[in-house]
Design a protein around this motif. Structure first.
Motif: not given
Length: 297
Positions: A142-144, A165-168, A39-42, A75-83
């Motif tokens: 949160g972020a997807c 929300f969703f974004a690519d 969660p600390e890195y979304r 945490g606050e977000h599902f996933s902010a994507g690839h690390d």
């Protein structure tokens, strides 16, 4: 609920590990709950998380008492994507390959390295998870974003909170979408083009309107709504669920999903190669800060 144990942790391991595992796993009734735990890195997906997810899905598949799976993010977000830039980014490290027969990327350079790694941890893993013979429900808040989309899209159902929300935004890198290119199948083609051309956020409500999301609920009701849906699915016969999922997946593949992903994966790597020759790096110079700013539009 039973005491949870991180995916891959044996019963003999101490529960007081100094570094938390990247994925949590627990079972309640007929439902397995798989939770991304950075969660600390979304919940940015490093390789350790990817392989932990793979182990968790295998575990759910092997458990005869599990009929459905919920994929969630702590945490606050599902996933902010690839690390692409946390202190625990591990793209240079070797892992036991599971999704294909491409060689270890670590001792290769250029396209030999990048294509092999992404064939394994991105396209290969996601394709295999899509075929898990038990329904998987994504619980999204949160972020997807970007790679987060791939995890949600391999799921059979998506329940989203109103603030999701969703974004690519990877077209900003000069790349035609994420590696698991399901865009024209999870939403109408013109909506997919707008989604990619602008890189703008799509709200949960809009995602519901275009058919990408099954249900939208208030944030404080997300866990309960997902659990209720999973429990209802879990009342159905296990084989009936597996065969029905297979039937719908086959229909999508007959509509070109599998072949379409293969073709776009090649374009994806053409873009990486172009960036490597003409820009600062294979990502077109877009670092974590730049991508985060792009994803807030």
């Amino acid at each position: 609920m039973p005491a949870e144990r991180p995916a891959g942790q044996s019963a003999g391991e101490s529960a007081g590990q100094p570094a938390p595992r990247p994925v949590r796993y627990e079972v309640s009734g007929s439902v397995a709950y798989v939770t991304m735990n950075r969660p600390e890195y979304r919940n940015a997906q490093n390789s350790a998380m990817t392989y932990a997810l793979d182990s968790a899905f295998y575990r759910a598949a092997d458990d005869a008492d599990v009929k459905a799976v919920v994929l969630a993010g702590a945490g606050e977000h599902f996933s902010a994507g690839h690390d692409i830039g946390t202190p625990e980014r591990d793209a240079h490290l070797p892992f036991e390959r599971r999704a294909g027969l491409w060689w270890d990327h670590c001792d290769r350079r250029g396209a030999e390295s990048r294509f092999a790694r992404e064939s394994e941890v991105y396209l290969g893993m996601c394709r295999r998870w899509r075929e898990l013979p038990k329904p998987v429900i994504a619980s999204v808040q949160g972020a997807c974003v970007a790679g987060g989309l791939m995890l949600a899209w391999v799921c059979d159902l998506i329940v989203a909170s109103e603030d999701a929300f969703f974004a690519d935004p990877v077209v900003r890198m000069g790349i035609p979408g994420v590696e698991y290119f399901a865009h024209p199948w999870v939403m109408p083609p013109r909506i997919a083009k707008e989604f990619l051309f602008t890189g703008e956020r799509m709200s949960a409500r809009r995602a519901y309107e275009v058919g990408m999301v099954n249900r939208v609920v208030p944030r404080d009701e997300l866990a309960a709504a997902t659990r209720d849906l999973a429990d209802r699915v879990g009342e159905m016969p296990r084989l009936g669920l597996a065969l029905t999922k297979r039937a719908v997946n086959q229909a999508e593949d007959l509509q070109g999903l599998h072949a379409g992903m293969d073709s776009v994966f090649g374009l994806h790597h053409l873009a990486h190669a172009h960036n490597a020759e003409t820009a600062a790096d294979p990502l077109g110079g877009m670092d974590v800060r730049a991508m985060k700013e792009a994803g807030t539009r």
